[in-house]
Design a protein around this motif. Sequence first.
Motif, short mmCIF file in Angstrom:
data_model
loop_
_atom_site.label_atom_id
_atom_site.label_comp_id
_atom_site.label_asym_id
_atom_site.label_seq_id
_atom_site.Cartn_x
_atom_site.Cartn_y
_atom_site.Cartn_z
N VAL A 149 64.26 45.09 51.33
CA VAL A 149 63.58 46.38 51.45
C VAL A 149 62.62 46.43 52.64
CG1 VAL A 149 63.68 47.34 49.13
CG2 VAL A 149 62.10 45.47 49.66
N SER A 156 59.38 47.28 52.29
CA SER A 156 58.00 47.02 51.87
C SER A 156 57.99 46.48 50.45
CB SER A 156 57.16 48.31 51.88
OG SER A 156 57.51 49.11 50.76
N HIS A 192 56.19 47.65 48.11
CA HIS A 192 56.14 48.81 47.21
C HIS A 192 57.57 49.16 46.79
CE1 HIS A 192 55.39 52.88 45.79
NE2 HIS A 192 54.10 52.58 45.74
N SER A 193 58.46 49.13 47.77
CA SER A 193 59.86 49.41 47.46
C SER A 193 60.51 48.26 46.71
CB SER A 193 60.64 49.71 48.75
OG SER A 193 60.32 51.00 49.22
N SER A 222 59.75 48.72 43.22
CA SER A 222 60.42 49.94 42.76
C SER A 222 61.90 49.67 42.51
CB SER A 222 60.27 51.06 43.79
OG SER A 222 58.91 51.32 44.04
N VAL A 223 62.51 48.94 43.44
CA VAL A 223 63.94 48.62 43.30
C VAL A 223 64.19 47.83 42.02
CG1 VAL A 223 65.78 47.16 44.25
CG2 VAL A 223 64.59 48.74 45.75
N THR A 234 62.31 47.45 39.38
CA THR A 234 61.93 48.19 38.18
C THR A 234 63.05 49.15 37.79
OG1 THR A 234 59.59 47.97 38.69
CG2 THR A 234 60.19 49.74 37.19
N ALA A 235 63.57 49.85 38.80
CA ALA A 235 64.67 50.79 38.52
C ALA A 235 65.93 50.04 38.08
CB ALA A 235 64.96 51.63 39.75
N ALA A 236 66.18 48.89 38.69
CA ALA A 236 67.36 48.12 38.31
C ALA A 236 67.22 47.62 36.88
CB ALA A 236 67.58 46.96 39.27
N ALA A 245 65.58 49.16 34.58
CA ALA A 245 65.78 50.35 33.75
C ALA A 245 67.26 50.67 33.61
CB ALA A 245 65.03 51.55 34.34
N GLU A 302 50.35 49.92 42.43
CA GLU A 302 50.67 51.18 41.75
C GLU A 302 51.87 51.02 40.82
OE1 GLU A 302 52.70 54.06 44.02
OE2 GLU A 302 51.92 55.76 42.90
N ILE A 303 52.88 50.30 41.30
CA ILE A 303 54.11 50.20 40.52
C ILE A 303 53.97 49.19 39.38
CG2 ILE A 303 56.64 49.95 40.69
CD1 ILE A 303 55.46 52.27 42.33
N ILE A 336 53.40 50.89 36.27
CA ILE A 336 54.57 51.66 35.83
C ILE A 336 55.58 50.74 35.14
CG2 ILE A 336 56.51 53.05 36.69
CD1 ILE A 336 54.48 54.13 38.85
#
Lengths: 306, 399
Positions: free
Chosen positions: B60, B62, B64-65, B68-69, B71-73, B75, B94-95, B98
């Motif tokens: 990625v 960053s 942050h991403s 995010s990647v 976490t979404a995976a 999910a 921040e993430i 979440i």
Amino acid sequence: MIYRTVRDLPTEEYFAPGHGLCAGCPIGILAKIVLKVSGKDSIIVNATGCGEVSTTLYPSTAWRVPWIHLAFENAAATASGVRAAYDAMIKKGLLNKDANIIVFAGDGGTADIGLQALSGALERGDRFLYICYDNEAYMNTGIQRSGATPFGAWTTTTPLGAKLSGREIFKKDLIGIAIAHKVRYAATAVPSYPFDLANKIEKGLKVNGPAFIHVLIPCTTGWRFDPSFTIKIGKLAVQTGLWPLYEYENGVFRTTVPVPRRKPVIEYLKLQGRFKHLLNKPELITEIQKYADELAQRFGLGPIEQ
Amino acid sequence: MQKLKQIRQTLSGNYAVAYAVKQVDVDVISAYPITPQTTMVEKLSEYVATGELQAEFIPVESEHSALSVVTAAAATGARVFTSTSSQGLLLMHEILFITAALRLPVVMAVANRAVSAPINIWNDHSDAMDQRDTGWIQIFAESSQEAYDTMIQAYRIAEDLRVRLPVMVNFDGYILTHTYEPVDTLPDEHVKEFTPRVKPPFRLNPDEPVSIGTLAPPDYYYEVKYQEINAIENSLPVIEEVSKKYGDLSGRYYSNVEQTSVNDADIVLVSMGALSGTARHVVRELRQHNIKAGLIRLRLFRPFPIKSIIDLISDAKAVGIIDRAVSPGAVGGPVFMEIAAIMKLYGIDVPIVNFIAGLGGRDVTPSDIKYMFDELQLTAISGKPKRPVYYIGLRGWNP
Ligand SMILES: Cc1ncc(C[n+]2csc(CCOP(=O)(O)OP(=O)(O)O)c2C)c(N)n1
Ligand code: SF4
């Protein structure tokens, strides 16, 4: 499938009624059409914004397909994660069918704070459809300017005063940024031309790589117009040349909705409260007309009708 | 049980972690390079490139991403891994909230490093301590061996249906990440058996659609938050259970709070991470001189193992807490404040002292530790500390 009339669209509804979008908000129309085209096997990734907060007020949800929201600026990375999970699990035999992965993000979440994550995902070539619904400001936080707010528009952070008459800069060329990443497919759209929109979604979903669709969303609340004008204003954006409808495929641009006779931009501006102050600033309207003329020339739209 | 045949390898801490990640067979890895974590990510991308590990590696733009990647995976139902250090962890902040609130079993290795400014790439615990309120389980390893073992346990803990929380495995930058040590590794099939795939209670699945990460009004937010609090509190026995089972398999047992000579100790130090090795060495030396010193090593920081700590410190005459991070403007470092609070709460009247040490990679030597024990001895005699906070090894600090 080529969508020409309402009868061509599936009757299934995957975007439920009863959401909290403002009356006359075309985000609902967009969501409905997208899901009709993409069907049941779709996963929606939402960025923070109007489209998210108005449709998923716990314990209810308007989405009849799987939906995820993590934060404001990471919708593209979130979609990359869903994509990677599908790719890995299918390869390992843990899943046996793929899904359409579709991002819904506002102009703020795309052109500003989310641009970095979007750029990363586009550069990597991650396979998903990114739809930026562009209502030309941060509406969810109360109509503040974004990088996509047009020249001359009033917002709560580009207010009117002795020194300022709305935003002094033209919209950021967001789709141009996407195209510069060599996306396989990019297009502009507006819900006022639903079949043009539907066809573009279908194409975007078929591409083997990222696709980007930039949808203009006339916002009754932030643009200050009567909700009954939503469709009309979207049409005027196209007919004045301010929002040419085109697609970009394999390096070639093609105008999808021809405009043989253009309307002057004033027709579009005068219906919206956010441009009201321009009516006694003809020089600013001339600037906007020039911007539309340039776009018209680029996308082969006709002359202004007399 | 029959003794397992283990494979001894010479590995850096980063490679030990990468090896564990390969063995648990993750599906999605996403990370961004940052010293001293980088070689771990390089190793993992190598495993993916050679096909030794079948996973999607998403490089990625960053951290942050990256979070995010994964976490979404997670999910979506995939087993995931990410890692970072210092500024990268701060960018993920921040993430982190979440991931935990959505109850997603993400596992992350953090190669602990100081935070800017001034920019400093060496070890302390400032990065991890900043994340203490995000809802993640936080474990601190003392050695590369432990980092390897803990990674495997982390997946079992995170994915346990009684837990379903992200786990952060912390290990000290350079001291562990870049030092080669012999590490005993388990055969692949035993790791696989120890970390079976658990069917997630929900995931992004068109056949059973759910909305994840919705807007929760005041009428619901609090209850959702409480479920998360409850989950981390209830994870304590699960973490113990997993450690026990892992011990039965590998012969290496870990407890949430490890102790050395604490039972009859008058003066006790509390430490975290690799520095504990030095402290243990000093304790042994002091014992040879009949000084009743003891060491408590916190392995688990979140959830905070309150009961175990209380049991160990109640009988001491003075307790010193080493912090490798600060909380400017507060009474002391984060671990110190935590222990001070529980002592007050449980009515334990033992004098305590805070030792801030090793910030930004400053060496903490055996003589520094000796000094701490000396101060503790004085405190034990007077019954009252001279001052609450000591800045060990700081030039110009003149108490
Ligand atoms: C990091 C971060 N900063 C700010 C916000 C507050 N915020 C939430 S939505 C939003 C604006 C969204 O604007 P846009 O993306 O254009 O979508 P719209 O609301 O117009 O649909 C902002 C600023 C946030 N959620 N996260
Ligand atoms: S503020 Fe605008 S974009 Fe947001 S829901 Fe209302 S009409 Fe739609």
